[in-house]
Design an enzyme around this catalytic site. Sequence first.
Site, PDB file in Angstrom:
ATOM      1  N   LYS A 147     -28.436 -25.332  -8.105  1.00 51.30           N
ATOM      2  CA  LYS A 147     -29.291 -24.528  -7.237  1.00 51.30           C
ATOM      3  C   LYS A 147     -28.907 -23.046  -7.248  1.00 51.30           C
ATOM      4  CE  LYS A 147     -30.060 -28.346  -4.102  1.00 51.30           C
ATOM      5  NZ  LYS A 147     -31.369 -28.887  -3.873  1.00 51.30           N
TER       6      LYS A 147
ATOM      7  N   LYS B  48     -25.727 -25.161   1.645  1.00 47.74           N
ATOM      8  CA  LYS B  48     -26.327 -26.127   0.714  1.00 47.74           C
ATOM      9  C   LYS B  48     -25.409 -26.402  -0.471  1.00 47.74           C
ATOM     10  CE  LYS B  48     -30.919 -25.845   0.027  1.00 47.74           C
ATOM     11  NZ  LYS B  48     -32.270 -25.248  -0.253  1.00 47.74           N
TER      12      LYS B  48
ATOM     13  N   GLU C 261     -27.969 -20.020   2.495  1.00 46.63           N
ATOM     14  CA  GLU C 261     -29.245 -19.309   2.528  1.00 46.63           C
ATOM     15  C   GLU C 261     -29.833 -19.329   3.923  1.00 46.63           C
ATOM     16  OE1 GLU C 261     -31.528 -21.247  -0.633  1.00 46.63           O
ATOM     17  OE2 GLU C 261     -32.578 -22.483   0.804  1.00 46.63           O
TER      18      GLU C 261
ATOM     19  N   HIS D 121     -43.214 -27.168   2.731  1.00 47.21           N
ATOM     20  CA  HIS D 121     -42.692 -27.415   1.385  1.00 47.21           C
ATOM     21  C   HIS D 121     -43.882 -27.498   0.441  1.00 47.21           C
ATOM     22  CE1 HIS D 121     -39.989 -29.433  -1.688  1.00 47.21           C
ATOM     23  NE2 HIS D 121     -41.217 -29.641  -2.167  1.00 47.21           N
TER      24      HIS D 121
ATOM     25  N   LYS E  31     -38.857 -36.499   1.400  1.00 43.67           N
ATOM     26  CA  LYS E  31     -40.315 -36.587   1.467  1.00 43.67           C
ATOM     27  C   LYS E  31     -40.788 -37.991   1.822  1.00 43.67           C
ATOM     28  CE  LYS E  31     -40.121 -33.201  -2.173  1.00 43.67           C
ATOM     29  NZ  LYS E  31     -39.973 -33.079  -3.633  1.00 43.67           N
TER      30      LYS E  31
ATOM     31  N   GLU F  27     -35.823 -24.768  -5.659  1.00 47.87           N
ATOM     32  CA  GLU F  27     -35.125 -25.360  -6.811  1.00 47.87           C
ATOM     33  C   GLU F  27     -36.147 -25.845  -7.820  1.00 47.87           C
ATOM     34  OE1 GLU F  27     -33.241 -29.149  -6.389  1.00 47.87           O
ATOM     35  OE2 GLU F  27     -34.715 -29.913  -4.975  1.00 47.87           O
TER      36      GLU F  27
ATOM     37  N   ASN G 265     -36.949 -29.191 -10.105  1.00 49.73           N
ATOM     38  CA  ASN G 265     -36.631 -30.582 -10.428  1.00 49.73           C
ATOM     39  C   ASN G 265     -36.993 -30.780 -11.893  1.00 49.73           C
ATOM     40  OD1 ASN G 265     -37.621 -31.637  -7.144  1.00 49.73           O
ATOM     41  ND2 ASN G 265     -35.564 -31.342  -7.916  1.00 49.73           N
TER      42      ASN G 265
ATOM     43  N   ARG H 105     -37.528 -32.962 -14.212  1.00 45.97           N
ATOM     44  CA  ARG H 105     -37.831 -34.362 -14.529  1.00 45.97           C
ATOM     45  C   ARG H 105     -39.200 -34.705 -13.981  1.00 45.97           C
ATOM     46  NH1 ARG H 105     -37.408 -35.837  -9.097  1.00 45.97           N
ATOM     47  NH2 ARG H 105     -35.659 -34.866  -8.034  1.00 45.97           N
TER      48      ARG H 105
ATOM     49  N   ARG I 148     -44.921 -42.857   0.591  1.00 42.11           N
ATOM     50  CA  ARG I 148     -43.812 -43.607   0.001  1.00 42.11           C
ATOM     51  C   ARG I 148     -43.558 -44.827   0.880  1.00 42.11           C
ATOM     52  NH1 ARG I 148     -39.262 -39.490  -2.394  1.00 42.11           N
ATOM     53  NH2 ARG I 148     -40.670 -37.821  -3.039  1.00 42.11           N
TER      54      ARG I 148
HETATM   55  P1  ADP Z   1     -33.043 -31.321  -2.431  1.00 41.52           P
HETATM   56  O1  ADP Z   1     -32.338 -31.064  -3.727  1.00 41.52           O
HETATM   57  O2  ADP Z   1     -32.294 -32.227  -1.549  1.00 41.52           O
HETATM   58  O3  ADP Z   1     -34.454 -31.711  -2.662  1.00 41.52           O
HETATM   59  P2  ADP Z   1     -34.095 -28.745  -1.522  1.00 41.52           P
HETATM   60  O4  ADP Z   1     -33.454 -27.424  -1.677  1.00 41.52           O
HETATM   61  O5  ADP Z   1     -35.270 -29.021  -2.400  1.00 41.52           O
HETATM   62  O6  ADP Z   1     -33.013 -29.882  -1.679  1.00 41.52           O
HETATM   63  O7  ADP Z   1     -34.541 -28.889  -0.015  1.00 41.52           O
HETATM   64  C1  ADP Z   1     -35.039 -30.081   0.514  1.00 41.52           C
HETATM   65  C2  ADP Z   1     -35.758 -29.803   1.825  1.00 41.52           C
HETATM   66  O8  ADP Z   1     -34.884 -29.195   2.785  1.00 41.52           O
HETATM   67  C3  ADP Z   1     -36.922 -28.841   1.710  1.00 41.52           C
HETATM   68  O9  ADP Z   1     -38.113 -29.483   1.320  1.00 41.52           O
HETATM   69  C4  ADP Z   1     -37.007 -28.283   3.123  1.00 41.52           C
HETATM   70  O10 ADP Z   1     -37.669 -29.169   3.982  1.00 41.52           O
HETATM   71  C5  ADP Z   1     -35.557 -28.202   3.532  1.00 41.52           C
HETATM   72  N1  ADP Z   1     -34.996 -26.878   3.225  1.00 41.52           N
HETATM   73  C6  ADP Z   1     -34.340 -26.508   2.098  1.00 41.52           C
HETATM   74  N2  ADP Z   1     -33.970 -25.214   2.154  1.00 41.52           N
HETATM   75  C7  ADP Z   1     -34.417 -24.741   3.347  1.00 41.52           C
HETATM   76  C8  ADP Z   1     -34.346 -23.482   4.018  1.00 41.52           C
HETATM   77  N3  ADP Z   1     -33.721 -22.425   3.472  1.00 41.52           N
HETATM   78  N4  ADP Z   1     -34.912 -23.381   5.245  1.00 41.52           N
HETATM   79  C9  ADP Z   1     -35.513 -24.416   5.818  1.00 41.52           C
HETATM   80  N5  ADP Z   1     -35.618 -25.619   5.248  1.00 41.52           N
HETATM   81  C10 ADP Z   1     -35.074 -25.809   4.027  1.00 41.52           C
HETATM   82  P1  ADP Z   2     -38.607 -36.108  -5.539  1.00 42.05           P
HETATM   83  O1  ADP Z   2     -39.076 -34.796  -5.077  1.00 42.05           O
HETATM   84  O2  ADP Z   2     -38.967 -36.457  -6.926  1.00 42.05           O
HETATM   85  O3  ADP Z   2     -38.819 -37.163  -4.561  1.00 42.05           O
HETATM   86  P2  ADP Z   2     -35.963 -36.492  -4.716  1.00 42.05           P
HETATM   87  O4  ADP Z   2     -35.073 -35.349  -4.472  1.00 42.05           O
HETATM   88  O5  ADP Z   2     -36.474 -37.282  -3.568  1.00 42.05           O
HETATM   89  O6  ADP Z   2     -37.095 -35.899  -5.616  1.00 42.05           O
HETATM   90  O7  ADP Z   2     -35.257 -37.472  -5.749  1.00 42.05           O
HETATM   91  C1  ADP Z   2     -35.874 -38.538  -6.419  1.00 42.05           C
HETATM   92  C2  ADP Z   2     -34.831 -39.578  -6.693  1.00 42.05           C
HETATM   93  O8  ADP Z   2     -33.714 -39.007  -7.325  1.00 42.05           O
HETATM   94  C3  ADP Z   2     -34.310 -40.236  -5.461  1.00 42.05           C
HETATM   95  O9  ADP Z   2     -34.030 -41.559  -5.797  1.00 42.05           O
HETATM   96  C4  ADP Z   2     -33.064 -39.445  -5.142  1.00 42.05           C
HETATM   97  O10 ADP Z   2     -32.180 -40.229  -4.383  1.00 42.05           O
HETATM   98  C5  ADP Z   2     -32.548 -39.166  -6.525  1.00 42.05           C
HETATM   99  N1  ADP Z   2     -31.799 -37.901  -6.654  1.00 42.05           N
HETATM  100  C6  ADP Z   2     -32.313 -36.657  -6.799  1.00 42.05           C
HETATM  101  N2  ADP Z   2     -31.342 -35.739  -6.957  1.00 42.05           N
HETATM  102  C7  ADP Z   2     -30.183 -36.391  -6.920  1.00 42.05           C
HETATM  103  C8  ADP Z   2     -28.809 -36.000  -7.041  1.00 42.05           C
HETATM  104  N3  ADP Z   2     -28.432 -34.731  -7.237  1.00 42.05           N
HETATM  105  N4  ADP Z   2     -27.874 -36.950  -6.932  1.00 42.05           N
HETATM  106  C9  ADP Z   2     -28.228 -38.230  -6.736  1.00 42.05           C
HETATM  107  N5  ADP Z   2     -29.490 -38.678  -6.637  1.00 42.05           N
HETATM  108  C10 ADP Z   2     -30.462 -37.785  -6.727  1.00 42.05           C
HETATM  109 MG    MG Z   3     -35.899 -30.578  -3.559  1.00 39.15          MG
END
Ligand code: ADP
Ligand code: ADP
Ligand code: MG
Length: 455
Positions: free
Chosen positions: A116, A158, A200, A208, A237, A291, A293, A295, A341
């Site tokens: 990230k 984070k 952050e 989102h 989600k 970020e 993703n 994939r 889901r």
């Molecule tokens: P992940 O890798 O777990 O998906 P993300 O950075 O995509 O992490 O964040 C997942 C969720 O967390 C976002 O969809 C949002 O709801 C919340 N989030 C992440 N960053 C922020 C932020 N700076 N402020 C508020 N909510 C956040």
């Molecule tokens: P999406 O937006 O595709 O739902 P998620 O962040 O929910 O992305 O991740 C999808 C799948 O990948 C889930 O099963 C989640 O637990 C797994 N996953 C995503 N990132 C990681 C990570 N950094 N480490 C372990 N599992 C992850």
């Molecule tokens: Mg995310």
Amino acid sequence: MFEKILVANRGEIAVRIIRTCRELGIRTVAVYSEADANSMHVQMADEAICIGPAPSSDSYLRVDRLISAAEVADVDAIHPGYGFLSEDAHFADVCESCNIRFIGPSSRAMNALLDKAASRALARKAGVPTPPGSDGVVENEAEALAAAKKIGYPVLIKAVAGGGGRGMRIAHNDISMMKGYHTARNEAEKAFGNSGVYIEKYFENPHHIEFQIIGDGRGNVVHLGERDCSIQRRHQKLIEESPSPLIENKFKDLRKKMGKAALRLAAEAQYNNAGTVEFIADDAGNFYFLEVNKRIQVEHPVTEEITGIDIVRLQIMIAMGEPLKLSQSDIEFRGHAIECRINAEDPADGFRPSPGRIEMYYAPGGLGVRVDSHAYAGYTIPPHYDSMIGKLITYGKDRREAIDRMARALNEYLITGIKTTIPFEQAILQDPDFRRGYYSTGFVEQLQRRGSQTG
Ligand code: ADP
Ligand code: ADP
Ligand code: MG
């Protein structure tokens, strides 16, 4: 054309990938752990190879065993699905060095977006707005406090390697910052094997909004529109839809602006294959990069429904070296799609996982209804993996029709023997604010608070 693909995953996404392969006339090889011997992907694939015991560290995450299976079965390519090794640049490299095509971005693109913090830096370089935050990883308490002071509380600590909504902590002041910094690092080390954290700005109740991108590695990259994934529980989600109500109702020009930003970042990373650029947006129409993703994403079907594009098919074509035959203006969006889901969790008991045997199973059908699932009557959900057992997707000519259809389909979905998130999603679908499209990432918590107040 590929003749045979190994699917290095399980559950609904393995089934999803096998379906497209079958349509393309490509043979499939499933891999499975001892706990997944009765899983649907094993039944559906042309061949199946057991790769070890139940824990994913002994099976689905074992590069050596996956590569052995791929060599024994003599496959042309590996599709990693999501989770597990899907974003592992080393795995992609090992595949390529064994002459097995990896169906995903190149390891170069993955490394450009390694974590990230690196992705934030690249976004800024591409002129894509990011939330105010630290310059990369914060190395100690003093740096953390200084960064928080500059940004202003509340802030979010984070994990650079975080995912799946884990590895995040809110701090409202110096004291919670100091405590949070150490716990976040320890948790990140345990969960992701990487203790790096950054800081952050924490936005209250943002939206989102993410963009599906796809590139061929020859300079052609397009986006397939946005998905609104603000219906989340603990940053995970639960319901996703496209188009985004925020964009449709309030900020029509955001689609173009955010789409362009996503493509600028993709170009900067020389991104190829499918990916998702995630953003948060506020109620004033500002947006900030979160970020990438790297994939296929769980919620890709809503995009498929409104564009008519099979994203897994495109992933395979691109991995074969085919150029993308689409330009941005070829992509048309029609109607509205929503996804719920379906998790094996008990919403009445804090969403506690509810693995076990499914007694009765009847999936909804009819016009505009799609079910992506590996569940069936008599299937025993193992306790070792993700609790998602399927996705229900509905399509309608407009949002109203997609919602009415979703409410109808959730009602039809019969799963007994275990608890699922269906009742909770039914409640969301009935909520007047959700129906109006007035919701943010704070929605689920607000709904739960109202529910507990009224008993
Ligand atoms: P992940 O890798 O777990 O998906 P993300 O950075 O995509 O992490 O964040 C997942 C969720 O967390 C976002 O969809 C949002 O709801 C919340 N989030 C992440 N960053 C922020 C932020 N700076 N402020 C508020 N909510 C956040
Ligand atoms: P999406 O937006 O595709 O739902 P998620 O962040 O929910 O992305 O991740 C999808 C799948 O990948 C889930 O099963 C989640 O637990 C797994 N996953 C995503 N990132 C990681 C990570 N950094 N480490 C372990 N599992 C992850
Ligand atoms: Mg995310």
